[in-house]
Scaffold this active site. Sequence first.
Site, PDB file in Angstrom:
ATOM      1  N   ASN A  47       0.874  -1.177   0.000  1.00 29.56           N
ATOM      2  CA  ASN A  47       0.000   0.000   0.000  1.00 29.56           C
ATOM      3  C   ASN A  47       0.912   1.229   0.000  1.00 29.56           C
ATOM      4  OD1 ASN A  47      -1.723   2.098   0.534  1.00 29.56           O
ATOM      5  ND2 ASN A  47      -2.304   1.400   2.591  1.00 29.56           N
ATOM      6  N   LYS A  84       0.130   4.271  -0.178  1.00 27.97           N
ATOM      7  CA  LYS A  84      -0.464   5.477   0.434  1.00 27.97           C
ATOM      8  C   LYS A  84      -0.260   6.676  -0.506  1.00 27.97           C
ATOM      9  CE  LYS A  84      -0.003   3.204   4.825  1.00 27.97           C
ATOM     10  NZ  LYS A  84       0.141   3.284   6.272  1.00 27.97           N
ATOM     11  N   HIS A 130      -9.241   1.321   5.018  1.00 29.21           N
ATOM     12  CA  HIS A 130      -7.963   1.411   5.711  1.00 29.21           C
ATOM     13  C   HIS A 130      -8.151   2.298   6.949  1.00 29.21           C
ATOM     14  CE1 HIS A 130      -3.856   2.548   6.639  1.00 29.21           C
ATOM     15  NE2 HIS A 130      -3.494   1.444   6.005  1.00 29.21           N
ATOM     16  N   GLU A 148      -6.527   4.663   8.050  1.00 27.10           N
ATOM     17  CA  GLU A 148      -6.347   6.101   7.778  1.00 27.10           C
ATOM     18  C   GLU A 148      -7.615   6.698   7.178  1.00 27.10           C
ATOM     19  OE1 GLU A 148      -2.703   5.565   5.613  1.00 27.10           O
ATOM     20  OE2 GLU A 148      -1.736   4.986   7.503  1.00 27.10           O
ATOM     21  N   GLU A 186      -5.027  -4.870  10.635  1.00 24.21           N
ATOM     22  CA  GLU A 186      -3.992  -3.859  10.804  1.00 24.21           C
ATOM     23  C   GLU A 186      -4.223  -3.119  12.117  1.00 24.21           C
ATOM     24  OE1 GLU A 186      -2.098  -2.690   6.760  1.00 24.21           O
ATOM     25  OE2 GLU A 186      -3.712  -1.307   7.225  1.00 24.21           O
ATOM     26  N   GLY A 229       3.073   2.330  10.678  1.00 22.67           N
ATOM     27  CA  GLY A 229       4.018   3.431  10.522  1.00 22.67           C
ATOM     28  C   GLY A 229       4.766   3.788  11.792  1.00 22.67           C
ATOM     29  N   SER A 266       3.924  -2.126  10.101  1.00 23.78           N
ATOM     30  CA  SER A 266       5.384  -2.201  10.242  1.00 23.78           C
ATOM     31  C   SER A 266       5.976  -3.543   9.824  1.00 23.78           C
ATOM     32  CB  SER A 266       5.805  -1.839  11.674  1.00 23.78           C
ATOM     33  OG  SER A 266       5.438  -0.496  11.968  1.00 23.78           O
ATOM     34  N   GLY A 269       3.092  -1.066   4.132  1.00 25.80           N
ATOM     35  CA  GLY A 269       3.160   0.351   3.779  1.00 25.80           C
ATOM     36  C   GLY A 269       4.578   0.734   3.410  1.00 25.80           C
ATOM     37  N   GLY A 270       5.282   1.348   4.364  1.00 28.62           N
ATOM     38  CA  GLY A 270       6.614   1.907   4.122  1.00 28.62           C
ATOM     39  C   GLY A 270       7.573   0.989   3.384  1.00 28.62           C
TER      40      GLY A 270
HETATM   41  P1  13P Z   1       3.423   0.419   7.500  1.00 26.74           P
HETATM   42  O1  13P Z   1       3.893  -0.891   6.890  1.00 26.74           O
HETATM   43  O2  13P Z   1       4.151   1.604   6.964  1.00 26.74           O
HETATM   44  O3  13P Z   1       3.369   0.341   8.986  1.00 26.74           O
HETATM   45  O4  13P Z   1       1.895   0.611   6.996  1.00 26.74           O
HETATM   46  C1  13P Z   1       1.004  -0.427   7.160  1.00 26.74           C
HETATM   47  C2  13P Z   1      -0.245  -0.101   6.443  1.00 26.74           C
HETATM   48  O5  13P Z   1      -0.988   0.778   6.832  1.00 26.74           O
HETATM   49  C3  13P Z   1      -0.541  -0.836   5.204  1.00 26.74           C
HETATM   50  O6  13P Z   1      -1.824  -0.601   4.768  1.00 26.74           O
END
Ligand code: 13P
Length: 249
Positions: free
Chosen positions: A9, A11, A95, A97, A167, A173, A213, A234-235
């Site tokens: 993802n 983002k 998600h 967020e 999640e 993050g 993470s 994510g990252g």
């Molecule tokens: P991170 O892997 O950056 O923690 O993000 C997870 C996430 O929100 C994937 O949708």
Amino acid sequence: MRKPVLAGNWKMYKTPAETRSFFEAFKPLVRDATHCDIVICPPFPNLPAAVDESKGTSIAIGAQNLYWGKEGAVTGEVSGHMLQAIGCSYVIIAHSERRQYFGECEADVVRKTQAALEYGLTPIVCVGERLEEREGSRTEDVLAAQFDGGLAPLAPEHFAKIVIAYEPVWAIGTGKTATPQIAADAHRFIRQKVAKKFGETLASSARILYGGSVKPDNVSSLMAEEEIDGALVGGASLDPKSFAAVVKY
Ligand code: 13P
């Protein structure tokens, strides 16, 4: 028996040109990775470049959100019909967020999931508790409410086609990955909810991903848990080498 899904993802990161550079580096690294489904979810403007770059590979492309109608006077929204037309095959729904910043609720999960399926997209539906909910021992109540409101109303034949992503918000993050044990316990709880509502067959085939993470150095211990069917990353999905290492856990 459940094929793992490793999904990135992105983002709100990368331009179309950066998307193309990512794919040029990433494709050769995962050419032989047939043990899992690989999905990349870039921001909307990068989807055409991502779809184009993924042609002839097993990498699937997903969006990060959709609107439930086909078309109409809905400024700023993108429909499943449009995503299907440009070659997307997945879409992330609810998600944390989006729940947190845009007030998405369980009713949105139901209508967005149904709309995604109507247009042939595989929904990756996110659930997960916030830090204060975990600290207040309310994790299972939160997961139960998200399941009951967002997933239980689906028809069984629709539920059969979705992917769930657990999640925990406190792990996103933050670098604080859930331990494999914590993640597996939450997945087991969700699977029990699925079994009660939809029966053992759908429960044992439901793919539940962990997100929060996930990195090259912790993915294999998470994937060693039988309950964990993949990851939503994510990252660590933004860099081709790092996401390839996650895919090849
Ligand atoms: P991170 O892997 O950056 O923690 O993000 C997870 C996430 O929100 C994937 O949708």
